[in-house]
Motif scaffolding. Structure first.
Motif, PDB file in Angstrom:
ATOM      1  N   TYR A   1      27.498  39.688  46.991  1.00 63.16           N
ATOM      2  CA  TYR A   1      26.631  40.756  47.509  1.00 63.16           C
ATOM      3  C   TYR A   1      27.365  41.884  48.218  1.00 63.16           C
ATOM      4  O   TYR A   1      26.792  42.942  48.460  1.00 63.16           O
ATOM      5  CB  TYR A   1      25.518  40.193  48.395  1.00 63.16           C
ATOM      6  CG  TYR A   1      25.907  39.551  49.707  1.00 63.16           C
ATOM      7  CD1 TYR A   1      26.469  40.271  50.756  1.00 63.16           C
ATOM      8  CD2 TYR A   1      25.642  38.192  49.933  1.00 63.16           C
ATOM      9  CE1 TYR A   1      26.784  39.681  51.961  1.00 63.16           C
ATOM     10  CE2 TYR A   1      25.952  37.587  51.144  1.00 63.16           C
ATOM     11  CZ  TYR A   1      26.523  38.339  52.152  1.00 63.16           C
ATOM     12  OH  TYR A   1      26.833  37.749  53.351  1.00 63.16           O
ATOM     13  N   PHE A   2      28.649  41.691  48.552  1.00 59.32           N
ATOM     14  CA  PHE A   2      29.373  42.722  49.297  1.00 59.32           C
ATOM     15  C   PHE A   2      29.396  44.072  48.574  1.00 59.32           C
ATOM     16  O   PHE A   2      29.161  45.115  49.197  1.00 59.32           O
ATOM     17  CB  PHE A   2      30.788  42.235  49.608  1.00 59.32           C
ATOM     18  CG  PHE A   2      31.587  43.181  50.463  1.00 59.32           C
ATOM     19  CD1 PHE A   2      31.229  43.416  51.787  1.00 59.32           C
ATOM     20  CD2 PHE A   2      32.694  43.846  49.964  1.00 59.32           C
ATOM     21  CE1 PHE A   2      31.956  44.289  52.585  1.00 59.32           C
ATOM     22  CE2 PHE A   2      33.432  44.714  50.738  1.00 59.32           C
ATOM     23  CZ  PHE A   2      33.062  44.940  52.054  1.00 59.32           C
TER      24      PHE A   2
ATOM     25  N   ILE B   1      40.282  43.489  51.271  1.00 62.27           N
ATOM     26  CA  ILE B   1      41.269  44.453  50.794  1.00 62.27           C
ATOM     27  C   ILE B   1      40.673  45.321  49.690  1.00 62.27           C
ATOM     28  O   ILE B   1      40.790  46.557  49.710  1.00 62.27           O
ATOM     29  CB  ILE B   1      42.529  43.719  50.290  1.00 62.27           C
ATOM     30  CG1 ILE B   1      43.254  43.055  51.460  1.00 62.27           C
ATOM     31  CG2 ILE B   1      43.463  44.687  49.563  1.00 62.27           C
ATOM     32  CD1 ILE B   1      44.399  42.173  51.045  1.00 62.27           C
ATOM     33  N   MET B   2      40.014  44.681  48.728  1.00 63.46           N
ATOM     34  CA  MET B   2      39.418  45.454  47.633  1.00 63.46           C
ATOM     35  C   MET B   2      38.371  46.424  48.158  1.00 63.46           C
ATOM     36  O   MET B   2      38.300  47.586  47.743  1.00 63.46           O
ATOM     37  CB  MET B   2      38.791  44.506  46.601  1.00 63.46           C
ATOM     38  CG  MET B   2      39.809  43.697  45.803  1.00 63.46           C
ATOM     39  SD  MET B   2      39.060  42.763  44.443  1.00 63.46           S
ATOM     40  CE  MET B   2      38.069  41.564  45.334  1.00 63.46           C
TER      41      MET B   2
ATOM     42  N   TRP C   1      31.695  51.131  39.863  1.00 66.57           N
ATOM     43  CA  TRP C   1      31.076  50.189  40.792  1.00 66.57           C
ATOM     44  C   TRP C   1      30.748  48.874  40.088  1.00 66.57           C
ATOM     45  O   TRP C   1      30.921  47.786  40.665  1.00 66.57           O
ATOM     46  CB  TRP C   1      29.810  50.790  41.402  1.00 66.57           C
ATOM     47  CG  TRP C   1      29.120  49.819  42.305  1.00 66.57           C
ATOM     48  CD1 TRP C   1      29.379  49.576  43.620  1.00 66.57           C
ATOM     49  CD2 TRP C   1      28.070  48.905  41.941  1.00 66.57           C
ATOM     50  NE1 TRP C   1      28.573  48.579  44.094  1.00 66.57           N
ATOM     51  CE2 TRP C   1      27.760  48.153  43.085  1.00 66.57           C
ATOM     52  CE3 TRP C   1      27.375  48.665  40.755  1.00 66.57           C
ATOM     53  CZ2 TRP C   1      26.775  47.170  43.083  1.00 66.57           C
ATOM     54  CZ3 TRP C   1      26.396  47.688  40.749  1.00 66.57           C
ATOM     55  CH2 TRP C   1      26.098  46.959  41.905  1.00 66.57           C
ATOM     56  N   GLN C   2      30.269  48.943  38.846  1.00 70.55           N
ATOM     57  CA  GLN C   2      29.950  47.718  38.110  1.00 70.55           C
ATOM     58  C   GLN C   2      31.190  46.857  37.888  1.00 70.55           C
ATOM     59  O   GLN C   2      31.126  45.623  37.983  1.00 70.55           O
ATOM     60  CB  GLN C   2      29.298  48.075  36.770  1.00 70.55           C
ATOM     61  CG  GLN C   2      27.863  48.563  36.912  1.00 70.55           C
ATOM     62  CD  GLN C   2      27.317  49.156  35.625  1.00 70.55           C
ATOM     63  OE1 GLN C   2      27.973  49.133  34.584  1.00 70.55           O
ATOM     64  NE2 GLN C   2      26.105  49.714  35.690  1.00 70.55           N
ATOM     65  N   MET C   3      32.320  47.499  37.612  1.00 67.42           N
ATOM     66  CA  MET C   3      33.573  46.749  37.472  1.00 67.42           C
ATOM     67  C   MET C   3      33.924  46.042  38.782  1.00 67.42           C
ATOM     68  O   MET C   3      34.350  44.885  38.797  1.00 67.42           O
ATOM     69  CB  MET C   3      34.703  47.690  37.057  1.00 67.42           C
ATOM     70  CG  MET C   3      34.567  48.255  35.654  1.00 67.42           C
ATOM     71  SD  MET C   3      35.813  49.524  35.302  1.00 67.42           S
ATOM     72  CE  MET C   3      37.322  48.573  35.487  1.00 67.42           C
ATOM     73  N   TRP C   4      33.740  46.748  39.910  1.00 68.02           N
ATOM     74  CA  TRP C   4      34.010  46.197  41.236  1.00 68.02           C
ATOM     75  C   TRP C   4      33.079  45.021  41.515  1.00 68.02           C
ATOM     76  O   TRP C   4      33.516  43.955  41.977  1.00 68.02           O
ATOM     77  CB  TRP C   4      33.888  47.315  42.253  1.00 68.02           C
ATOM     78  CG  TRP C   4      33.638  47.024  43.704  1.00 68.02           C
ATOM     79  CD1 TRP C   4      32.799  47.728  44.514  1.00 68.02           C
ATOM     80  CD2 TRP C   4      34.250  46.042  44.545  1.00 68.02           C
ATOM     81  NE1 TRP C   4      32.846  47.230  45.798  1.00 68.02           N
ATOM     82  CE2 TRP C   4      33.730  46.196  45.846  1.00 68.02           C
ATOM     83  CE3 TRP C   4      35.178  45.035  44.314  1.00 68.02           C
ATOM     84  CZ2 TRP C   4      34.097  45.384  46.913  1.00 68.02           C
ATOM     85  CZ3 TRP C   4      35.549  44.217  45.378  1.00 68.02           C
ATOM     86  CH2 TRP C   4      35.019  44.402  46.657  1.00 68.02           C
TER      87      TRP C   4
ATOM     88  N   PHE D   1      36.100  51.645  48.869  1.00 72.61           N
ATOM     89  CA  PHE D   1      34.984  52.342  49.523  1.00 72.61           C
ATOM     90  C   PHE D   1      35.186  53.857  49.600  1.00 72.61           C
ATOM     91  O   PHE D   1      34.311  54.620  49.174  1.00 72.61           O
ATOM     92  CB  PHE D   1      34.733  51.754  50.913  1.00 72.61           C
ATOM     93  CG  PHE D   1      33.615  52.426  51.661  1.00 72.61           C
ATOM     94  CD1 PHE D   1      32.291  52.232  51.278  1.00 72.61           C
ATOM     95  CD2 PHE D   1      33.874  53.257  52.737  1.00 72.61           C
ATOM     96  CE1 PHE D   1      31.255  52.849  51.957  1.00 72.61           C
ATOM     97  CE2 PHE D   1      32.848  53.878  53.429  1.00 72.61           C
ATOM     98  CZ  PHE D   1      31.529  53.676  53.033  1.00 72.61           C
ATOM     99  N   PRO D   2      36.319  54.360  50.129  1.00 73.22           N
ATOM    100  CA  PRO D   2      36.471  55.821  50.170  1.00 73.22           C
ATOM    101  C   PRO D   2      36.560  56.445  48.788  1.00 73.22           C
ATOM    102  O   PRO D   2      36.069  57.561  48.572  1.00 73.22           O
ATOM    103  CB  PRO D   2      37.774  56.025  50.968  1.00 73.22           C
ATOM    104  CG  PRO D   2      38.493  54.732  50.893  1.00 73.22           C
ATOM    105  CD  PRO D   2      37.440  53.672  50.781  1.00 73.22           C
TER     106      PRO D   2
END
Length: 339
Positions: free
Chosen positions: A306-307, A231-232, A252-255, A237-238
């Motif tokens: 790694y995702f 879900i995340m 991105w680092q937070m993700w 991604f978009p």
């Protein structure tokens, strides 16, 4: 799982492992490319009829291959039938995924949520009815196909609501630019599908159907565990594809940190609760699956870590490197399985 027990569920697991290994060609990397490109430039959505034409062409070719493979890998004609029907259900799912790619590019995630919820409710209702009236493995595979067709209809209505064309065009010259970009992603998809499904497929091919049933039960738990990450990832991604520079790096680092933290938490909980969870979910006949779950959940924890990096490579157009990474893992996995 409870209805059929380890051996018959192992037959279903075998079919459900073989069918996805065929079905990856339905996508050919299109969904990820469509999401990324339509998010960057919404005017490209006018090519949707061409993408539908390509999808149906790939589907026709792969279904012919699926029939041949289904007869070649097993002498059990029930499993053969399940492989063919499940491949058709997965094709319906890929039509839905193309619609989801457009929906994600427009960042209308509530549409996808509604379609997925309706799909789950349909599948649950149909399976429950079959288990009550005519509980056979073939009928269960047909439930997946019926739910898939219903989800296609729902998703088509949502895409039409975005005022996008739903006609089908067969113009090969319009396919090549997309296929050229998508080919590394398609091969990455092949490698990923082999990596995920090879274990159960090899167990079934060598006749270890009871073990395949235990393994399949553990993998079902894993499938639930990756839902938060999925879900995340689908939501982010978009959005990340539209960013650049320091803003992209910061978000991105937070993700990446958040995904890894969730993965660690899930691993700790599942290792501690493996035996009572398996017994509660599947019954005493599936207790050996607890040992499988304790090992495979470590792989799910690593996947959470790694995702976000895999997504970063796709956003940065480094699909070839992605292919080498996952392709190498798939080859190593198959070799270790054989050993």
């Amino acid at each position: 799982v409870r209805q059929f027990g380890p051996t018959d569920f192992g037959r279903f697991t075998f079919a459900f492992a073989v069918a996805p290994m065929l079905s990856i060609a339905f996508d050919a990397g299109m969904v990820t490319v469509v999401t990324r490109e339509y998010a960057k430039d919404p005017t490209k959505a006018t090519s949707l009829p061409d993408m539908l034409g390509l999808k149906f062409t790939l589907g026709a070719v792969v279904m012919l291959v699926a029939v041949g493979v289904a007869f070649a890998v097993t002498g059990d004609r029930t499993i053969t039938y399940m492989i063919i029907v499940l491949a058709a259900a997965l094709f319906a799912g890929e039509i839905v995924n193309l619609g989801f790619a457009v929906i994600r590019a427009r960042q209308r995630m509530e549409y996808e949520m509604l379609a997925r919820t309706a799909s789950g409710v349909m599948l649950f209702g149909i399976v429950l009815g079959i288990l009550w009236l005519a509980p056979t493995l073939g009928n269960i595979s047909e439930a997946y196909l019926l739910a898939g067709v219903g989800t296609v209809a729902i998703t088509a209505g949502m895409v039409a609501n975005l005022r996008l064309p739903l006609t089908i065009r067969f113009r090969p010259r319009a396919w090549w630019p997309v296929l050229r970009i998508a080919l590394p992603l398609a091969l990455y998809g092949v490698a990923t599908t082999l990596y995920v499904n090879m274990d159960a497929a090899m167990l079934g091919f060598y006749g270890r159907l009871t073990e395949a049933g235990w393994y399949g039960a553990a993998i079902r738990v894993n499938g639930v565990m990756v839902v938060p990450m999925s879900i995340m990832g689908l939501v982010l991604f978009p959005a990340l594809s539209q960013l650049d520079g320091e803003t992209f790096n910061r978000r991105w680092q937070m993700w990446a940190f958040g995904s890894a933290a969730v993965g660690v938490g899930l691993v700790v909980v599942l290792i501690a609760a493996a035996e009572p969870l398996v017994r509660l979910a599947f019954g005493a006949d599936f207790e050996p699956a607890a040992g499988v779950l304790r090992v495979t959940i470590l792989g799910i924890g690593l996947m959470y870590a790694y995702f976000p990096w895999l997504q970063r490579l796709i956003i940065r157009d480094r699909q070839v490197l992605l292919l080498y990474i996952v392709g190498g893992a798939a080859i190593l996995n198959a070799a270790l399985n054989a050993a």
